[in-house]
Design a protein around this motif. Structure first.
Motif, PDB file in Angstrom:
ATOM      1  N   ASP A 186       0.027   4.621  17.095  1.00 43.77           N
ATOM      2  CA  ASP A 186      -0.718   3.546  16.441  1.00 43.77           C
ATOM      3  C   ASP A 186      -1.750   4.159  15.495  1.00 43.77           C
ATOM      4  O   ASP A 186      -2.308   5.220  15.775  1.00 43.77           O
ATOM      5  CB  ASP A 186      -1.442   2.682  17.474  1.00 43.77           C
ATOM      6  N   GLU A 187      -1.986   3.484  14.395  1.00 47.05           N
ATOM      7  CA  GLU A 187      -2.966   3.964  13.416  1.00 47.05           C
ATOM      8  C   GLU A 187      -4.121   2.973  13.342  1.00 47.05           C
ATOM      9  O   GLU A 187      -3.893   1.765  13.298  1.00 47.05           O
ATOM     10  CB  GLU A 187      -2.325   4.120  12.049  1.00 47.05           C
ATOM     11  N   ILE A 188      -5.312   3.490  13.337  1.00 42.91           N
ATOM     12  CA  ILE A 188      -6.506   2.665  13.173  1.00 42.91           C
ATOM     13  C   ILE A 188      -7.089   3.012  11.815  1.00 42.91           C
ATOM     14  O   ILE A 188      -7.470   4.154  11.566  1.00 42.91           O
ATOM     15  CB  ILE A 188      -7.519   2.925  14.297  1.00 42.91           C
ATOM     16  N   VAL A 189      -7.115   2.022  10.926  1.00 36.31           N
ATOM     17  CA  VAL A 189      -7.548   2.254   9.550  1.00 36.31           C
ATOM     18  C   VAL A 189      -8.592   1.206   9.160  1.00 36.31           C
ATOM     19  O   VAL A 189      -8.734   0.178   9.810  1.00 36.31           O
ATOM     20  CB  VAL A 189      -6.353   2.204   8.565  1.00 36.31           C
ATOM     21  N   SER A 190      -9.297   1.497   8.099  1.00 33.92           N
ATOM     22  CA  SER A 190     -10.253   0.536   7.548  1.00 33.92           C
ATOM     23  C   SER A 190     -10.067   0.483   6.039  1.00 33.92           C
ATOM     24  O   SER A 190      -9.592   1.437   5.420  1.00 33.92           O
ATOM     25  CB  SER A 190     -11.685   0.928   7.908  1.00 33.92           C
ATOM     26  N   MET A 191     -10.433  -0.651   5.460  1.00 30.60           N
ATOM     27  CA  MET A 191     -10.286  -0.844   4.018  1.00 30.60           C
ATOM     28  C   MET A 191     -11.619  -0.558   3.342  1.00 30.60           C
ATOM     29  O   MET A 191     -12.665  -0.995   3.814  1.00 30.60           O
ATOM     30  CB  MET A 191      -9.848  -2.273   3.725  1.00 30.60           C
ATOM     31  N   TRP A 199       0.856  -1.178   0.000  1.00 30.36           N
ATOM     32  CA  TRP A 199       0.000   0.000   0.000  1.00 30.36           C
ATOM     33  C   TRP A 199       0.894   1.231   0.000  1.00 30.36           C
ATOM     34  O   TRP A 199       1.931   1.235   0.646  1.00 30.36           O
ATOM     35  CB  TRP A 199      -0.875   0.021   1.253  1.00 30.36           C
ATOM     36  N   SER A 200       0.507   2.273  -0.718  1.00 27.23           N
ATOM     37  CA  SER A 200       1.376   3.458  -0.783  1.00 27.23           C
ATOM     38  C   SER A 200       0.563   4.744  -0.846  1.00 27.23           C
ATOM     39  O   SER A 200      -0.610   4.744  -1.207  1.00 27.23           O
ATOM     40  CB  SER A 200       2.296   3.368  -1.997  1.00 27.23           C
ATOM     41  N   GLU A 256      -9.441  -6.328  13.730  1.00 26.47           N
ATOM     42  CA  GLU A 256     -10.565  -6.460  14.652  1.00 26.47           C
ATOM     43  C   GLU A 256     -11.795  -5.839  14.008  1.00 26.47           C
ATOM     44  O   GLU A 256     -11.762  -4.671  13.624  1.00 26.47           O
ATOM     45  CB  GLU A 256     -10.262  -5.763  15.975  1.00 26.47           C
ATOM     46  N   ASN A 257     -12.850  -6.613  13.905  1.00 25.82           N
ATOM     47  CA  ASN A 257     -14.082  -6.183  13.239  1.00 25.82           C
ATOM     48  C   ASN A 257     -13.746  -5.714  11.827  1.00 25.82           C
ATOM     49  O   ASN A 257     -13.207  -6.463  11.047  1.00 25.82           O
ATOM     50  CB  ASN A 257     -14.811  -5.117  14.053  1.00 25.82           C
ATOM     51  N   ASP A 258     -14.044  -4.479  11.485  1.00 26.73           N
ATOM     52  CA  ASP A 258     -13.727  -3.967  10.147  1.00 26.73           C
ATOM     53  C   ASP A 258     -12.554  -3.003  10.160  1.00 26.73           C
ATOM     54  O   ASP A 258     -12.374  -2.229   9.215  1.00 26.73           O
ATOM     55  CB  ASP A 258     -14.960  -3.266   9.556  1.00 26.73           C
ATOM     56  N   THR A 259     -11.762  -3.009  11.224  1.00 26.72           N
ATOM     57  CA  THR A 259     -10.636  -2.082  11.315  1.00 26.72           C
ATOM     58  C   THR A 259      -9.324  -2.834  11.481  1.00 26.72           C
ATOM     59  O   THR A 259      -9.288  -3.970  11.950  1.00 26.72           O
ATOM     60  CB  THR A 259     -10.805  -1.115  12.504  1.00 26.72           C
ATOM     61  N   TYR A 260      -8.273  -2.164  11.089  1.00 26.59           N
ATOM     62  CA  TYR A 260      -6.914  -2.674  11.248  1.00 26.59           C
ATOM     63  C   TYR A 260      -6.162  -1.724  12.172  1.00 26.59           C
ATOM     64  O   TYR A 260      -6.293  -0.509  12.051  1.00 26.59           O
ATOM     65  CB  TYR A 260      -6.197  -2.736   9.897  1.00 26.59           C
ATOM     66  N   ILE A 261      -5.391  -2.294  13.075  1.00 29.54           N
ATOM     67  CA  ILE A 261      -4.581  -1.493  13.983  1.00 29.54           C
ATOM     68  C   ILE A 261      -3.125  -1.715  13.614  1.00 29.54           C
ATOM     69  O   ILE A 261      -2.638  -2.852  13.627  1.00 29.54           O
ATOM     70  CB  ILE A 261      -4.832  -1.875  15.452  1.00 29.54           C
ATOM     71  N   ILE A 262      -2.429  -0.640  13.257  1.00 26.60           N
ATOM     72  CA  ILE A 262      -1.022  -0.700  12.865  1.00 26.60           C
ATOM     73  C   ILE A 262      -0.204  -0.088  13.988  1.00 26.60           C
ATOM     74  O   ILE A 262      -0.423   1.065  14.360  1.00 26.60           O
ATOM     75  CB  ILE A 262      -0.778   0.070  11.548  1.00 26.60           C
ATOM     76  N   ILE A 280      -8.650   1.170  -0.913  1.00 21.00           N
ATOM     77  CA  ILE A 280      -7.946   2.211  -0.167  1.00 21.00           C
ATOM     78  C   ILE A 280      -7.993   1.889   1.323  1.00 21.00           C
ATOM     79  O   ILE A 280      -8.906   1.224   1.798  1.00 21.00           O
ATOM     80  CB  ILE A 280      -8.539   3.620  -0.409  1.00 21.00           C
ATOM     81  N   LEU A 281      -6.981   2.358   2.041  1.00 21.77           N
ATOM     82  CA  LEU A 281      -6.994   2.345   3.496  1.00 21.77           C
ATOM     83  C   LEU A 281      -7.324   3.759   3.934  1.00 21.77           C
ATOM     84  O   LEU A 281      -6.690   4.711   3.481  1.00 21.77           O
ATOM     85  CB  LEU A 281      -5.629   1.938   4.059  1.00 21.77           C
ATOM     86  N   SER A 282      -8.317   3.897   4.794  1.00 18.38           N
ATOM     87  CA  SER A 282      -8.684   5.235   5.269  1.00 18.38           C
ATOM     88  C   SER A 282      -8.581   5.271   6.782  1.00 18.38           C
ATOM     89  O   SER A 282      -8.804   4.272   7.465  1.00 18.38           O
ATOM     90  CB  SER A 282     -10.086   5.612   4.801  1.00 18.38           C
ATOM     91  N   ASP A 283      -8.250   6.454   7.301  1.00 20.71           N
ATOM     92  CA  ASP A 283      -8.121   6.621   8.749  1.00 20.71           C
ATOM     93  C   ASP A 283      -9.498   6.763   9.379  1.00 20.71           C
ATOM     94  O   ASP A 283     -10.526   6.692   8.698  1.00 20.71           O
ATOM     95  CB  ASP A 283      -7.201   7.789   9.091  1.00 20.71           C
TER      96      ASP A 283
END
Length: 125
Positions: free
Chosen positions: A99-104, A33-34, A84-90, A112-115
């Motif tokens: 830490d970033e919490i994003v969703s696809m 992803w970029s 977790e659920n529909d979110t990703y924790i980086i 896209i990954l969005s914050d």
């Protein structure tokens, strides 16, 4: 007799190690992803600059983050991720990055990954 037991032990170890199966991770976030930011030339600088941020997610819940300026790596670190659920924790251990919490999401440009505010963080390559 010791040789027979040693031989049987070796066979047992080989059989047990071949029977274990590593679970397959087919999460859709796996890949590259970029995000690219281009700044125009100003009165003080002759040329503009390009900043590229790149996240490489792998199937072991780990990844590599690169930041490049005009094609040269200026920062790189490893990260961990979880779903977790529909979110990703980086998480970026060992750095001062939060830490970033994003969703696809799907868009006309692709995935896209969005914050958490809905801003685009990265596009799938």
């Amino acid at each position: 007799m010791k040789k027979v037991f040693s031989f049987l032990a070796i066979i047992a170890i080989v059989l047990v190690s071949n029977c274990t199966e590593i679970p397959e991770n087919n999460d859709p976030v796996i890949g590259i992803w970029s995000d690219v930011e281009v700044t125009a030339a100003s009165e003080t600088s002759k040329g503009g600059s390009t900043i590229r941020k790149e996240w490489i997610f792998n199937d072991a819940y780990l990844g590599r983050y690169h930041q490049k300026s005009n094609g040269k790596i200026t920062f790189k670190t490893d990260f961990t991720w979880s779903h977790e659920n529909d979110t990703y924790i980086i998480s970026y251990p060992g750095t001062d990055m939060a830490d970033e919490i994003v969703s696809m999401k799907a868009s006309t440009e692709g995935s896209i990954l969005s914050d958490s505010q809905g801003n685009t963080m990265a596009l799938r390559e």
